[in-house]
Design an enzyme around this catalytic site. Sequence first.
Site, PDB file in Angstrom:
ATOM      1  N   HIS A  81       7.989  -4.637   7.570  1.00  0.00           N
ATOM      2  CA  HIS A  81       8.957  -3.787   6.882  1.00  0.00           C
ATOM      3  C   HIS A  81      10.244  -3.871   7.695  1.00  0.00           C
ATOM      4  O   HIS A  81      10.278  -3.456   8.858  1.00  0.00           O
ATOM      5  CB  HIS A  81       8.450  -2.351   6.809  1.00  0.00           C
ATOM      6  CG  HIS A  81       9.322  -1.443   5.992  1.00  0.00           C
ATOM      7  ND1 HIS A  81       8.829  -0.333   5.355  1.00  0.00           N
ATOM      8  CD2 HIS A  81      10.643  -1.489   5.682  1.00  0.00           C
ATOM      9  CE1 HIS A  81       9.813   0.282   4.713  1.00  0.00           C
ATOM     10  NE2 HIS A  81      10.925  -0.405   4.907  1.00  0.00           N
ATOM     11  N   LYS A 101       0.472  -4.696   9.200  1.00  0.00           N
ATOM     12  CA  LYS A 101       1.750  -4.341   8.566  1.00  0.00           C
ATOM     13  C   LYS A 101       2.507  -3.465   9.551  1.00  0.00           C
ATOM     14  O   LYS A 101       1.983  -2.453  10.028  1.00  0.00           O
ATOM     15  CB  LYS A 101       1.535  -3.605   7.250  1.00  0.00           C
ATOM     16  CG  LYS A 101       2.838  -3.321   6.491  1.00  0.00           C
ATOM     17  CD  LYS A 101       2.559  -2.733   5.110  1.00  0.00           C
ATOM     18  CE  LYS A 101       3.855  -2.641   4.304  1.00  0.00           C
ATOM     19  NZ  LYS A 101       4.775  -1.613   4.816  1.00  0.00           N
ATOM     20  N   CYS A 138       3.511   3.284   9.028  1.00  0.00           N
ATOM     21  CA  CYS A 138       3.718   4.576   8.374  1.00  0.00           C
ATOM     22  C   CYS A 138       4.264   5.597   9.367  1.00  0.00           C
ATOM     23  O   CYS A 138       3.686   5.798  10.441  1.00  0.00           O
ATOM     24  CB  CYS A 138       2.411   5.080   7.773  1.00  0.00           C
ATOM     25  SG  CYS A 138       2.594   6.657   6.903  1.00  0.00           S
ATOM     26  N   ARG A 157       8.062   0.189  -4.138  1.00  0.00           N
ATOM     27  CA  ARG A 157       8.420   1.138  -5.203  1.00  0.00           C
ATOM     28  C   ARG A 157       8.804   0.467  -6.511  1.00  0.00           C
ATOM     29  O   ARG A 157       8.453   0.953  -7.583  1.00  0.00           O
ATOM     30  CB  ARG A 157       9.555   2.045  -4.708  1.00  0.00           C
ATOM     31  CG  ARG A 157       9.078   3.122  -3.749  1.00  0.00           C
ATOM     32  CD  ARG A 157      10.237   3.825  -3.077  1.00  0.00           C
ATOM     33  NE  ARG A 157      10.906   2.958  -2.111  1.00  0.00           N
ATOM     34  CZ  ARG A 157      12.065   3.240  -1.537  1.00  0.00           C
ATOM     35  NH1 ARG A 157      12.697   4.354  -1.850  1.00  0.00           N
ATOM     36  NH2 ARG A 157      12.593   2.411  -0.650  1.00  0.00           N
ATOM     37  N   PRO A 213       0.847  -1.192   0.000  1.00  0.00           N
ATOM     38  CA  PRO A 213       0.000   0.000   0.000  1.00  0.00           C
ATOM     39  C   PRO A 213       0.880   1.238   0.000  1.00  0.00           C
ATOM     40  O   PRO A 213       1.776   1.375   0.835  1.00  0.00           O
ATOM     41  CB  PRO A 213      -0.780  -0.126   1.317  1.00  0.00           C
ATOM     42  CG  PRO A 213       0.050  -1.011   2.183  1.00  0.00           C
ATOM     43  CD  PRO A 213       0.794  -1.925   1.266  1.00  0.00           C
ATOM     44  N   MET A 214       0.641   2.133  -0.962  1.00  0.00           N
ATOM     45  CA  MET A 214       1.483   3.329  -1.095  1.00  0.00           C
ATOM     46  C   MET A 214       0.597   4.541  -1.322  1.00  0.00           C
ATOM     47  O   MET A 214      -0.148   4.595  -2.307  1.00  0.00           O
ATOM     48  CB  MET A 214       2.488   3.158  -2.235  1.00  0.00           C
ATOM     49  CG  MET A 214       3.535   2.099  -1.968  1.00  0.00           C
ATOM     50  SD  MET A 214       4.642   1.783  -3.383  1.00  0.00           S
ATOM     51  CE  MET A 214       3.585   0.750  -4.413  1.00  0.00           C
ATOM     52  N   ASN A 252       9.057  -7.030   3.756  1.00  0.00           N
ATOM     53  CA  ASN A 252       8.924  -5.838   2.936  1.00  0.00           C
ATOM     54  C   ASN A 252      10.136  -4.945   3.190  1.00  0.00           C
ATOM     55  O   ASN A 252      10.693  -4.936   4.274  1.00  0.00           O
ATOM     56  CB  ASN A 252       7.615  -5.106   3.306  1.00  0.00           C
ATOM     57  CG  ASN A 252       7.474  -3.745   2.666  1.00  0.00           C
ATOM     58  OD1 ASN A 252       7.215  -2.754   3.345  1.00  0.00           O
ATOM     59  ND2 ASN A 252       7.625  -3.656   1.371  1.00  0.00           N
ATOM     60  N   GLY A 281      13.005  -2.683   0.418  1.00  0.00           N
ATOM     61  CA  GLY A 281      14.203  -2.755  -0.396  1.00  0.00           C
ATOM     62  C   GLY A 281      14.264  -3.896  -1.394  1.00  0.00           C
ATOM     63  O   GLY A 281      15.289  -4.080  -2.047  1.00  0.00           O
TER      64      GLY A 281
END
Length: 329
Positions: A167, A135, A96, A231, A13-14, A207, A209
């Site tokens: 992450h 997440k 986030c 990304r 999700p971005m 998640n 890199g």
Amino acid sequence: MQINQHARLSVAPMMDWTDRHCRYLHRLLSRQTLLYTEMVTAPALVRGGALHLLDHDPVEHPVALQLGGSDPEELAKAARLGAEAGYDEINLNCGCPSDRVQSGTFGAVLMKDPARVADCVAAMCDTVNVEVTVKCRIGVDDQDPEIVLPDFLARSADAGCERVTIHARKAWLQGLSPKENRDIPPLDYDLVHRMKRQFPNLHISINGGIASLAEARKHLDAGLDGVMIGRAAYHQPADILCAADPEIYGIGQATDPPTVVRRMLPYIDAHLTAGGRLHQIARHMLGLFAGRPGARAWRRALSEGAVRDGAGPELVEAALAQVPATVAA
């Protein structure tokens, strides 16, 4: 296929990126990869009545709704709205690091309050029948990830969460921007792998890199249940998603960008007919030919032309015509 199997590969999700137009494109590239919405705040749904934020196309499934919030009752209500809208999973954002998110006492700051996270997860699990997931980061600020992450995972699992995406970086809530938080804190993949060994019954995705299917396969082969790519999946979607179905799931054949472009044309036409503008979709298509002949001409034609009044499918076809036939065959 169960959603846990789809979660072998997912697109992160971005914010400002993974909107419904982006997800439609990604679904044409891969039929199996799990897709996520941008983060939607629980207050926006429950107090603000912004139910349009739940809009999505049936083609997008399997698709998960990511929620931001810290109030168990409000998150439960938001989760119910998401489940009623048809989402296959409800995900709680505990990763986030933006100031806006911190001010709402959710996102990565929740790593400091695992008991609250557990209460939120339990409330959502009690309310919906779809899977509730989390997440998170490996920690924030001066926390010791070796201590806080196992406790966080244990409490979340006890509350009913069976799948977590980690992450593999800390988040620094002061002193680093959200962009810097995606790059500067060092990655600790080994810690995430150790968590899988410590929590064998918890579905764990990694998640941070990861920029290729080859890297994703290494993590899967080493024992992790899933890999989430952010990304790279957005900026080079063909590199990540075109071969995902055969290489990650052992299903179907690889897709190719030119065919996907042509399949996007009816969707674009319908969007314009409904009053939308081309650039709202085309901006997500700019990287389709990244690293391939004609990529620069394709990107320039779309980025310059899609914002013009009256731009439509014919502009996309003209941009595709600038891609060499060996690529666009």
